[in-house]
Design a protein around this motif. Structure first.
Motif, PDB file in Angstrom:
ATOM      1  N   VAL A  34      12.693  17.506  18.525  1.00 24.37           N
ATOM      2  CA  VAL A  34      13.162  17.997  19.817  1.00 24.37           C
ATOM      3  C   VAL A  34      13.344  16.773  20.706  1.00 24.37           C
ATOM      4  N   VAL A  35      14.473  16.699  21.368  1.00 23.92           N
ATOM      5  CA  VAL A  35      14.767  15.555  22.223  1.00 23.92           C
ATOM      6  C   VAL A  35      14.836  15.998  23.680  1.00 23.92           C
ATOM      7  N   ASP A  36      14.582  15.044  24.576  1.00 27.15           N
ATOM      8  CA  ASP A  36      14.766  15.301  26.006  1.00 27.15           C
ATOM      9  C   ASP A  36      16.253  15.154  26.303  1.00 27.15           C
ATOM     10  N   VAL A  37      16.807  16.112  27.022  1.00 27.26           N
ATOM     11  CA  VAL A  37      18.236  16.128  27.307  1.00 27.26           C
ATOM     12  C   VAL A  37      18.461  16.142  28.817  1.00 27.26           C
ATOM     13  N   LYS A  38      19.253  15.174  29.278  1.00 27.30           N
ATOM     14  CA  LYS A  38      19.700  15.189  30.679  1.00 27.30           C
ATOM     15  C   LYS A  38      20.965  16.030  30.719  1.00 27.30           C
ATOM     16  N   VAL A  39      21.022  16.980  31.630  1.00 24.00           N
ATOM     17  CA  VAL A  39      22.178  17.871  31.736  1.00 24.00           C
ATOM     18  C   VAL A  39      23.044  17.414  32.914  1.00 24.00           C
ATOM     19  N   HIS A  76      22.046  14.189  19.640  1.00 26.48           N
ATOM     20  CA  HIS A  76      21.411  13.211  18.758  1.00 26.48           C
ATOM     21  C   HIS A  76      22.511  12.335  18.193  1.00 26.48           C
ATOM     22  N   ASP A  77      22.191  11.084  17.967  1.00 24.27           N
ATOM     23  CA  ASP A  77      23.193  10.129  17.485  1.00 24.27           C
ATOM     24  C   ASP A  77      23.852  10.570  16.169  1.00 24.27           C
ATOM     25  N   ILE A  78      23.144  11.324  15.351  1.00 27.71           N
ATOM     26  CA  ILE A  78      23.732  11.805  14.091  1.00 27.71           C
ATOM     27  C   ILE A  78      24.986  12.624  14.361  1.00 27.71           C
ATOM     28  N   TYR A  79      25.010  13.352  15.475  1.00 27.72           N
ATOM     29  CA  TYR A  79      26.138  14.238  15.779  1.00 27.72           C
ATOM     30  C   TYR A  79      27.169  13.610  16.708  1.00 27.72           C
ATOM     31  N   ARG A  80      27.116  12.290  16.871  1.00 24.90           N
ATOM     32  CA  ARG A  80      28.113  11.595  17.705  1.00 24.90           C
ATOM     33  C   ARG A  80      29.506  11.868  17.140  1.00 24.90           C
ATOM     34  N   PRO A  81      30.503  11.837  17.999  1.00 24.92           N
ATOM     35  CA  PRO A  81      31.874  12.154  17.556  1.00 24.92           C
ATOM     36  C   PRO A  81      32.364  11.313  16.380  1.00 24.92           C
ATOM     37  N   ARG A 120      34.698  25.908  23.094  1.00 20.67           N
ATOM     38  CA  ARG A 120      33.974  25.712  24.360  1.00 20.67           C
ATOM     39  C   ARG A 120      32.585  25.128  24.105  1.00 20.67           C
ATOM     40  N   ILE A 121      31.928  25.584  23.050  1.00 15.86           N
ATOM     41  CA  ILE A 121      30.612  25.043  22.695  1.00 15.86           C
ATOM     42  C   ILE A 121      30.727  23.554  22.380  1.00 15.86           C
ATOM     43  N   ILE A 122      31.760  23.169  21.685  1.00 14.88           N
ATOM     44  CA  ILE A 122      31.966  21.748  21.377  1.00 14.88           C
ATOM     45  C   ILE A 122      32.129  20.940  22.665  1.00 14.88           C
ATOM     46  N   VAL A 123      32.910  21.451  23.612  1.00 14.42           N
ATOM     47  CA  VAL A 123      33.076  20.747  24.895  1.00 14.42           C
ATOM     48  C   VAL A 123      31.708  20.593  25.568  1.00 14.42           C
ATOM     49  N   TYR A 124      30.924  21.651  25.571  1.00  7.47           N
ATOM     50  CA  TYR A 124      29.582  21.614  26.154  1.00  7.47           C
ATOM     51  C   TYR A 124      28.705  20.559  25.483  1.00  7.47           C
ATOM     52  N   VAL A 125      28.644  20.596  24.160  1.00  3.68           N
ATOM     53  CA  VAL A 125      27.805  19.637  23.422  1.00  3.68           C
ATOM     54  C   VAL A 125      28.287  18.210  23.664  1.00  3.68           C
ATOM     55  N   ARG A 126      29.589  17.989  23.672  1.00  2.00           N
ATOM     56  CA  ARG A 126      30.115  16.633  23.899  1.00  2.00           C
ATOM     57  C   ARG A 126      29.784  16.135  25.305  1.00  2.00           C
ATOM     58  N   GLU A 127      29.814  17.013  26.309  1.00  2.00           N
ATOM     59  CA  GLU A 127      29.447  16.590  27.658  1.00  2.00           C
ATOM     60  C   GLU A 127      27.955  16.254  27.730  1.00  2.00           C
ATOM     61  N   LEU A 128      27.119  17.042  27.048  1.00  2.00           N
ATOM     62  CA  LEU A 128      25.694  16.713  26.983  1.00  2.00           C
ATOM     63  C   LEU A 128      25.488  15.369  26.289  1.00  2.00           C
ATOM     64  N   GLN A 129      26.175  15.175  25.175  1.00  2.00           N
ATOM     65  CA  GLN A 129      26.048  13.917  24.435  1.00  2.00           C
ATOM     66  C   GLN A 129      26.446  12.730  25.307  1.00  2.00           C
ATOM     67  N   LYS A 130      27.568  12.843  25.974  1.00  2.00           N
ATOM     68  CA  LYS A 130      28.046  11.747  26.819  1.00  2.00           C
ATOM     69  C   LYS A 130      27.025  11.406  27.897  1.00  2.00           C
ATOM     70  N   GLU A 131      26.485  12.417  28.567  1.00  2.85           N
ATOM     71  CA  GLU A 131      25.483  12.198  29.607  1.00  2.85           C
ATOM     72  C   GLU A 131      24.246  11.497  29.062  1.00  2.85           C
ATOM     73  N   ASN A 132      23.982  11.705  27.776  1.00  3.77           N
ATOM     74  CA  ASN A 132      22.790  11.140  27.153  1.00  3.77           C
ATOM     75  C   ASN A 132      23.075   9.893  26.317  1.00  3.77           C
ATOM     76  N   GLY A 133      24.240   9.289  26.566  1.00  3.90           N
ATOM     77  CA  GLY A 133      24.567   8.007  25.936  1.00  3.90           C
ATOM     78  C   GLY A 133      25.022   8.081  24.501  1.00  3.90           C
ATOM     79  N   ILE A 134      25.405   9.261  24.047  1.00  8.30           N
ATOM     80  CA  ILE A 134      25.886   9.417  22.678  1.00  8.30           C
ATOM     81  C   ILE A 134      27.391   9.506  22.733  1.00  8.30           C
ATOM     82  N   LEU A 135      28.038   8.423  22.340  1.00  6.73           N
ATOM     83  CA  LEU A 135      29.493   8.340  22.457  1.00  6.73           C
ATOM     84  C   LEU A 135      30.139   8.196  21.100  1.00  6.73           C
TER      85      LEU A 135
END
Length: 135
Positions: A34-39, A76-81, A120-135
């Protein structure tokens, strides 16, 4: 060198890489992550995706895609684009996916989730990833 030599070398290399990946993934990850997520402030589409995620994905992937004992964090970095492009998420939702990064078991197909919801879920996850430094 002849063509058969290169075929043999290539096949050997693939076997070595496959064994390394299998051994690494079967022993290196804990059962629960479980990771801490900034929204961030979400776009309109991502906000709809958050609603879709809550309705369809949260029981396994956790609040804000942070992970649970039932499924991995998507933030998580594993799921980066670059490693799991958007089509990988679409395929996982529609066809399921064999466990390969985590010890949660296979993800079953999610036929009740529409293509529009998945997008839409993908857009959501990608925005969370970006906020958390996963690019």
């Amino acid at each position: 060198m002849n063509k058969s030599f290169w075929i043999i070398i290539s096949a050997f290399a693939l076997v070595v890489v496959g064994v390394r990946l299998y051994v690494g993934h079967s022993t290196s990850e804990p059962a629960v992550t479980v990771v801490d997520v900034k929204v961030p402030e979400l776009s309109q589409v991502a906000a709809l995706g958050a609603r879709d995620f809550e309705a369809n994905c949260v029981s396994c992937h956790g609040e804000n895609a942070s992970g649970t004992e039932n499924g991995p964090p998507l933030v998580h970095d594993i799921y980066r684009p670059g490693h799991h492009p958007d089509y990988a998420f679409r395929t996982a939702a529609k066809a399921g996916v064999r466990a390969h990064h985590w010890r949660f078991g296979n993800m079953p197909p999610q036929p009740e989730v529409t293509a529009e919801e998945i997008n839409r879920i993908i857009v959501y996850v990608r925005e969370l990833q970006k906020e958390n430094g996963i690019l």
